[in-house]
Design a protein around this motif. Structure first.
Motif, short mmCIF file in Angstrom:
data_model
loop_
_atom_site.label_atom_id
_atom_site.label_comp_id
_atom_site.label_asym_id
_atom_site.label_seq_id
_atom_site.Cartn_x
_atom_site.Cartn_y
_atom_site.Cartn_z
N SER A 31 0.83 -1.21 0.00
CA SER A 31 0.00 0.00 0.00
C SER A 31 0.86 1.25 0.00
CB SER A 31 -0.94 0.00 1.21
OG SER A 31 -0.21 -0.01 2.42
N SER A 32 2.01 1.21 0.66
CA SER A 32 2.92 2.36 0.65
C SER A 32 3.47 2.58 -0.75
CB SER A 32 4.06 2.13 1.64
OG SER A 32 5.00 3.18 1.58
N GLY A 33 3.80 1.50 -1.46
CA GLY A 33 4.28 1.63 -2.82
C GLY A 33 3.23 2.22 -3.74
N ARG A 34 1.97 1.97 -3.44
CA ARG A 34 0.87 2.53 -4.25
C ARG A 34 0.46 3.92 -3.78
NH1 ARG A 34 -0.87 -2.63 -3.21
NH2 ARG A 34 -2.42 -1.89 -1.71
N GLN A 35 1.12 4.43 -2.75
CA GLN A 35 0.76 5.73 -2.16
C GLN A 35 -0.67 5.71 -1.63
OE1 GLN A 35 2.07 7.83 -5.89
NE2 GLN A 35 3.11 9.16 -4.44
N GLU A 36 -1.02 4.59 -1.00
CA GLU A 36 -2.39 4.41 -0.49
C GLU A 36 -2.39 4.01 0.98
OE1 GLU A 36 -4.12 1.63 -3.23
OE2 GLU A 36 -3.78 2.94 -4.95
N GLN A 37 -1.34 4.40 1.69
CA GLN A 37 -1.23 4.08 3.11
C GLN A 37 -1.80 5.25 3.91
OE1 GLN A 37 2.82 3.60 4.48
NE2 GLN A 37 2.25 1.96 5.87
N PHE A 38 -2.72 4.98 4.82
CA PHE A 38 -3.32 6.07 5.60
C PHE A 38 -3.08 5.91 7.10
CE2 PHE A 38 -6.44 2.86 4.44
CZ PHE A 38 -6.96 2.47 5.66
N VAL A 39 -2.72 4.72 7.55
CA VAL A 39 -2.27 4.51 8.94
C VAL A 39 -0.97 3.72 8.87
CG1 VAL A 39 -4.55 4.59 10.01
CG2 VAL A 39 -3.67 2.41 9.15
N LYS A 40 -0.26 3.68 9.98
CA LYS A 40 1.04 2.99 10.00
C LYS A 40 0.83 1.48 10.02
CE LYS A 40 3.08 6.86 12.47
NZ LYS A 40 3.43 7.39 13.80
N THR A 41 1.02 0.88 8.87
CA THR A 41 0.84 -0.56 8.74
C THR A 41 2.21 -1.25 8.75
OG1 THR A 41 0.81 -0.25 6.34
CG2 THR A 41 -1.31 -0.35 7.47
N ASP A 42 2.19 -2.56 8.53
CA ASP A 42 3.44 -3.32 8.50
C ASP A 42 4.37 -2.79 7.40
OD1 ASP A 42 2.16 -4.78 10.39
OD2 ASP A 42 2.15 -6.67 9.29
N GLN A 43 5.66 -2.90 7.65
CA GLN A 43 6.65 -2.48 6.67
C GLN A 43 6.71 -3.47 5.50
OE1 GLN A 43 10.57 -1.34 8.25
NE2 GLN A 43 9.69 -1.46 10.31
N ASP A 44 6.83 -2.93 4.29
CA ASP A 44 7.15 -3.70 3.08
C ASP A 44 8.18 -2.87 2.33
OD1 ASP A 44 5.37 -5.98 3.24
OD2 ASP A 44 3.73 -4.60 2.84
N ASN A 45 9.46 -3.17 2.48
CA ASN A 45 10.48 -2.35 1.86
C ASN A 45 11.65 -3.19 1.37
OD1 ASN A 45 11.94 -2.84 4.37
ND2 ASN A 45 10.76 -1.14 5.25
N GLY A 46 12.53 -2.56 0.60
CA GLY A 46 13.68 -3.26 0.05
C GLY A 46 14.74 -2.28 -0.40
N ILE A 47 15.86 -2.81 -0.89
CA ILE A 47 16.98 -1.98 -1.36
C ILE A 47 17.44 -2.52 -2.72
CG2 ILE A 47 19.43 -1.41 -1.02
CD1 ILE A 47 18.92 -1.26 1.96
N ILE A 48 17.67 -1.57 -3.65
CA ILE A 48 18.32 -1.88 -4.93
C ILE A 48 19.65 -1.13 -4.90
CG2 ILE A 48 18.14 -1.80 -7.44
CD1 ILE A 48 15.11 -1.05 -6.98
N TYR A 49 20.77 -1.84 -4.89
CA TYR A 49 22.06 -1.13 -4.91
C TYR A 49 22.80 -1.41 -6.22
CZ TYR A 49 23.91 -5.56 -2.90
OH TYR A 49 24.23 -6.87 -2.64
#
Length: 644
Positions: free
Chosen positions: A375-393
């Motif tokens: 939901s954060s990737g879609r810019q649709e997060q409205f409350v603090k939900t679980d993290q879904d993240n990563g790194i591209i180096y």
């Protein structure tokens, strides 16, 4: 043929009705049948066509001339205007096909002439004209929702109907005319202009009044006094900032707020038809509000520790509450809250970068892009939900891969822990940058994506569903953009993977029974409830994503994807409007339910009991579910029909 006076001319009533949406979808014979049974009525200005609580007249009113106001009585018995109906609009639809009393009043705002259609003929039309019925139902649902939101706003504690800052336009907030100067004007004269005008900035314009740059108090201090140049003859062109950020006078408050938050500026130049008409400052926005939303931006930026950021982040919840109380749409809410969460995430990353240096690990060995998903990737997060993240180096030589991977593993653990302290729970599925699977070089990301495409099992489909909404948050954005382009090209070439993604979504349908009523859960914990996210929103997101991948659309936001698909004529205008309205409705229900659960100390779970809603709310929710059901059907026709 029935005639009446319309715009000063005798006009056939049939030709008028053909111009009314959704009656334009009916053929001439059907419209002629309606007109035979209809009659013409007139209502003088100020008179009521009907009042709230009156028994249903079981007629539909189509406005030929004049206009009408739709009003409701709130809990204080005060009449609140919730809508206006103009020429070629209709009203009376909410109880047209029932014997329930009117849920609102309609008053003639000016002399009113209407075509009045009885419901007995209308019911026959609904049963034999599917397109008309669908369009009529959507209009009905939209109007119910508008009444719903208007009443919610009215009934908020401490609400004053006049003040809805998020709905204000920049034109109502800006200072006009702005204080200006010429490029050759000296700094002393400019400083005097600022002082005498009581302003914090001056816009530099050419001889035709076209903006060239801006000079702020910060420029005077930082570029002159701090360098000891105040004794020199300096002109405006020497110290002005030429990177002007502009906004239109018709833009909403929230749009100006977003520009300021994103670009860390306190002044926006207001341009209308390429002409300078005003200036809006951070102070203008703060004066128009009492919630202090903009002070949160400064508070986040000023923090240098995770502990300070954790404290500042708690204020974001107040912004969400304020936005809802001010009747902001869910799309506006999602945009603003996303900006705050992104800014908070970037600050956490910056603090962790400094900690890595302080602890002897050094600066990042190569450039990287911190990405967020779900939901954060879609810019649709409205409350603090679980993290879904990563790194591209960036790619590194094989002999350096282990060393670089270890650095980013330690770094990612710090960031994930920092976000956790700021209220973002750790993902139970470990979809986080601290997991080496979600922290890879650009080359390795391409390899794993290719592997997903070549081996379409349930696990890889699940991974793709998680990953495909990834979005850059911090670092080297080009790494994210390049990987996005690779993903887009790869999926466009592989029709098979799109079919599997469609099949994965369509294995579960929107819970509607044979009569198209919402099916609730039977479990003890959630008996008679429905999960808005799992039952409807997920399907909307999945289907729009699949169509977007096919079309090569790189946007991740569901509303943006829908707009892009509409431009490519993937969906009809009516379907596009239906889907957008449905997602707006679903997200607003989720936002309000989450706020309620947080207010009583519960974690938001997206569950709602449809039977506890008012008839209007329940009807709006059902219409949203029907829209998602139609989207799934379209997805099935486009993809799933070809899956064995």
């Amino acid at each position: 043929m029935k005639l009446l006076l319309h715009n000063g001319q005798s006009t056939d009533v049939t030709s008028i009705l053909r111009k009314v949406t959704p009656f334009h979808l009916l053929d001439t014979k059907v419209i002629d049948t309606i007109i035979e049974k209809a009659e013409i009525r007139e209502f003088p200005k100020g008179s009521y066509v009907f009042r709230q609580g009156d028994p249903s007249l079981q007629t539909l009113f189509v406005i030929v001339s004049g206009s009408a106001e739709v009003t409701v009585l709130n809990e204080q018995d005060r009449e609140v205007v919730v809508g206006r109906r103009n020429e070629l609009d209709f009203f009376g639809e909410t109880v047209f096909l029932s014997e329930e009393p009117y849920s609102a009043c309609v008053r003639a705002a000016e002399d009113l002439t209407c075509i009045v259609i009885p419901n007995e003929i209308f019911e026959n039309i609904l049963s034999h004209n599917a397109d008309f019925t669908s369009s009529f139902s959507r209009i009905l649902a939209d109007r119910m929702r508008n009444v719903y939101f208007a009443l919610i706003t009215e009934n908020e504690p401490g609400h004053t109907p006049i003040e809805q800052p998020m709905r204000k336009r920049v034109a109502n907030l800006m200072s006009a005319p702005p204080v200006t100067c010429a490029p050759e004007d000296e700094i002393q004269a400019i400083a005097e202009k600022m002082t005498s005008g009581g302003v914090s900035s001056v816009v530099v314009v050419d001889k035709d009044g076209k903006p060239l740059g801006i000079i702020t108090e910060k420029d005077l201090v930082g570029k002159i006094l701090a360098r000891g140049d105040f004794l020199k003859r300096i002109t405006a062109s020497t110290i002005m900032s030429t990177k002007l950020l502009t906004v239109a006078p018709g833009a909403f408050y929230y749009e100006a707020l977003l520009i300021m938050v994103r670009n860390k500026v306190k002044h926006l130049v207001v341009i209308d038809n390429n002409k300078l008409v005003g200036i809006v400052t951070i102070r203008d926005l703060m004066i128009s509000r009492s919630t202090g939303a903009l002070s949160i931006v400064n508070s986040i930026e000023e923090q240098t520790t995770i502990e300070g950021l954790a404290k500042a982040s708690k204020e974001i919840d107040k912004v969400l509450q304020a936005l809802v109380s001010e009747n902001a749409t869910s799309r506006e809410i999602l945009k603003i809250i996303t900006e705050f969460f992104d800014r908070l995430t970037r600050k956490v990353i910056q603090v962790c970068e400094r900690e890595m240096i302080k602890e002897g690990h050094g600066a990042p060995p190569v450039a990287y892009s911190w990405i967020t998903m779900g939901s954060s990737g879609r810019q649709e997060q409205f409350v603090k939900t679980d993290q879904d993240n990563g790194i591209i180096y960036e790619n590194v030589p094989d002999d350096k891969e282990e060393e670089v991977a270890q650095y980013f593993h330690v770094f990612a653990e710090k960031v994930v822990e920092g976000l956790y302290q700021c209220g973002f729970a750790k993902c139970k599925g470990n979809v986080m940058a601290s997991n080496p699977f979600w922290c890879r070089s650009f080359k390795n990301w391409r390899e794993v994506i290719t592997e997903w495409l070549n081996k379409l099992d349930s696990e890889n489909v699940r991974m793709m569903t998680i990953f495909l909404d990834f979005r850059h948050v911090y670092g080297k954005k080009s790494l994210c953009d390049l990987l996005r382009n690779f993903v887009t090209r790869s999926f466009q070439k592989s029709s098979t993977v799109l079919l599997f993604l469609a099949k994965d979504d369509l294995n579960h349908r929107v819970p509607l029974n044979f009569f198209k009523q919402i099916i609730t859960e039977k479990s003890k914990e959630h008996r008679n409830m429905v999960n808005l996210k799992g039952a409807a929103c997920v399907h909307m997101v999945d289907c729009l994503r699949i169509f977007s991948l096919r079309e090569g659309i790189v946007d991740t936001n569901s509303f943006s994807r829908l707009e892009q698909l509409a431009k490519r004529r993937v969906f009809s205008p009516d379907d596009t409007e239906m889907f957008a309205s449905a997602y707006e409705t679903l997200m607003m229900f989720r936002i309000r339910q989450s706020l309620y659960q947080l207010s009583i100390g519960k974690q938001p779970d997206n569950y709602i009991n449809p039977n506890e809603l008012s008839k209007k709310d329940k009807a709006a929710l059902r219409e949203a579910f029907l829209a998602v059901d139609r989207l799934q059907n379209l997805t099935g026709h486009a993809f799933y029909a070809f899956v064995g």
